[in-house]
Design an enzyme around this catalytic site. Structure first.
Site, PDB file in Angstrom:
ATOM      1  N   ASP A   1       0.820  -1.220   0.000  1.00  0.00           N
ATOM      2  CA  ASP A   1       0.000   0.000   0.000  1.00  0.00           C
ATOM      3  C   ASP A   1       0.857   1.274   0.000  1.00  0.00           C
ATOM      4  O   ASP A   1       0.663   2.163   0.857  1.00  0.00           O
ATOM      5  CB  ASP A   1      -0.912   0.029   1.243  1.00  0.00           C
TER       6      ASP A   1
ATOM      7  N   GLU B   1     -11.573  -0.120  -2.845  1.00  0.00           N
ATOM      8  CA  GLU B   1     -10.706   0.433  -1.780  1.00  0.00           C
ATOM      9  C   GLU B   1      -9.543   1.164  -2.458  1.00  0.00           C
ATOM     10  O   GLU B   1      -9.501   1.307  -3.674  1.00  0.00           O
ATOM     11  CB  GLU B   1     -10.195  -0.690  -0.864  1.00  0.00           C
TER      12      GLU B   1
HETATM   13  O1  FUB Z   1      -3.107  -3.596   3.581  1.00  0.00           O
HETATM   14  C1  FUB Z   1      -4.388  -3.869   4.099  1.00  0.00           C
HETATM   15  C2  FUB Z   1      -5.443  -3.563   3.095  1.00  0.00           C
HETATM   16  O2  FUB Z   1      -5.247  -4.349   1.925  1.00  0.00           O
HETATM   17  C3  FUB Z   1      -5.404  -2.146   2.586  1.00  0.00           C
HETATM   18  O3  FUB Z   1      -5.919  -1.230   3.480  1.00  0.00           O
HETATM   19  C4  FUB Z   1      -6.159  -2.325   1.330  1.00  0.00           C
HETATM   20  O4  FUB Z   1      -6.112  -1.252   0.460  1.00  0.00           O
HETATM   21  C5  FUB Z   1      -5.529  -3.573   0.775  1.00  0.00           C
HETATM   22  O5  FUB Z   1      -4.328  -3.297   0.114  1.00  0.00           O
END
Ligand code: FUB
Length: 370
Positions: free
Chosen positions: A61, A268
């Site tokens: 991320d 997301e």
């Molecule tokens: O790294 C945990 C979660 O997985 C992140 O918050 C999301 O965007 C995905 O990458």
């Protein structure tokens, strides 16, 4: 439960077969591959366009920013804590953040060590997911999602006088914040906006009435998809300056993307960048694994879907940032190359990104021969 993975990009048949067909749904809405197969497939066939930037710990991320004419990267710090997979994504059990810097791209990557630990965040209990950072008022701000004592995701803020930390967390999460994946964008007039949200394990579906509902309720496939959120930041950068608003993502006819449009709807990993007066809102489509983007003429949208920035990567999640550095544009992203494909053990990468003359972004294939 075995579930077929609808990979629509043209990864080689061998990679598809080895890496993805054995994918198993795990509880978080993320999927897990068969580690042994992935490891051997990785060694034999993965032809990645870029190398992991950090190889001694797992990172994911990546939110990249230019501060003091250097690249600073604010990623998640993936760990194997032994927590079994569940529907809440509990195995994404990250406990702290490291900050990394680069003087040039390509170039050496410096690990500045632990910048914030969950044990030093008064309100947080666990799961330090994807963070972001900003600079204003001679202060660096680290924004991060974590679960509170009731296991509800909130977004926190911590401050430092250095881009590398250590950061000191506020006593409480940002008032009115919820869900995951905050990103803070500075517009050219100096106004900052936070975009946030993530469905499934990210809990955005629990806030559709404006208050927390512990039941997961999703729109029907023919109804508008759940929207990411946006709010202008206060001048002290510690809170929202207005009520949280929906970010509308629409198709070429101006209609909201539908919940069943899994190839295009928001899941997301929001990010915002501005290029030649156009606002580019990019995000992950989650279960279809793309980084998609939509454009608009102001920071609130609506944003019109334009296409794919990054095709699916090895692993389940896809998460990125886009930044200009010394006249070139870069995409920071992750895959699971180092761990041989394990969903929750990822590594950050960088590659160049091209804006085309017509305003579209050239789609990046993370592996050669696609
Ligand atoms: O790294 C945990 C979660 O997985 C992140 O918050 C999301 O965007 C995905 O990458």
């Amino acid at each position: 439960m075995l579930r077929s993975f609808c990979l629509t990009s043209s990864l080689t048949a061998l990679i598809v077969a080895l890496l993805f067909s054995a994918c198993q749904r795990n509880g978080s809405g993320k999927q897990e591959g068969t580690t042994d197969s992935l490891a051997s497939a990785n060694e034999d066939t993965l032809n990645a366009i870029s190398e992991p930037l950090v190889t001694d710990i797992y990172t994911a991320d990546p939110s990249a920013h230019v501060f003091e004419d250097k690249i600073y990267i604010y990623p998640s710090h993936d760990v194997e804590s032994g927590i079994p997979q569940d529907d809440l994504g509990s195995h994404f059990d990250m406990k702290d953040y490291h900050v990394f810097s680069m003087d040039s791209i390509p170039g050496e990557v410096t690990d500045h060590g632990v910048a914030l630990d969950v044990k030093d965040v008064p309100w947080a209990s666990r799961q330090m997911w994807a963070p972001d950072a900003a600079f204003k008022n001679d202060t660096y701000y680290l924004y991060f999602p974590a679960k509170d004592q009731e296991d509800i995701f909130r977004i926190g803020v911590a401050t430092s006088n250095s881009p590398t930390g250590p950061f000191e967390a506020e006593e409480q999460p940002i008032e009115g914040s919820y869900s995951i994946d905050p990103t803070v964008f500075e517009d050219t007039d100096g106004t900052f906006y936070m975009y946030f949200g993530g469905i499934w394990g990210g809990q955005l579906q629990r806030w559709s009435t404006g208050t927390y509902n512990p039941n997961d309720e999703y729109p029907e496939d023919d109804q508008p998809a759940l929207s990411p959120k946006v709010a202008r930041m206060r001048s002290d950068m510690l809170g929202f300056d207005e009520a949280v608003k929906d970010v509308q993502i629409v198709d070429e006819n101006g209609n909201p993307l539908l919940a069943g449009d899994n190839d295009r709807r928001f899941f997301e990993a929001a990010w915002m960048h501005k290029y030649q007066d156009t606002y580019y809102f990019s995000y992950s489509t989650g279960d279809t694994h793309y980084i998609a983007y939509a454009t608009g003429d102001n920071p609130y949208g609506p944003f019109t879907y334009r296409g794919v920035v990054l095709n699916p990567v090895l692993g389940w999640t896809n998460h990125h940032s886009i930044v200009e550095f010394r006249g070139k544009w870069y995409l920071f992203y992750h895959d699971s190359e180092l761990s041989g494909g394990q969903t929750h053990l990822r590594n950050i990468k960088v590659t160049e990104l091209t804006h085309k003359a017509d305003g579209t972004i050239e789609t990046i294939d993370p592996y050669r021969g696609q």
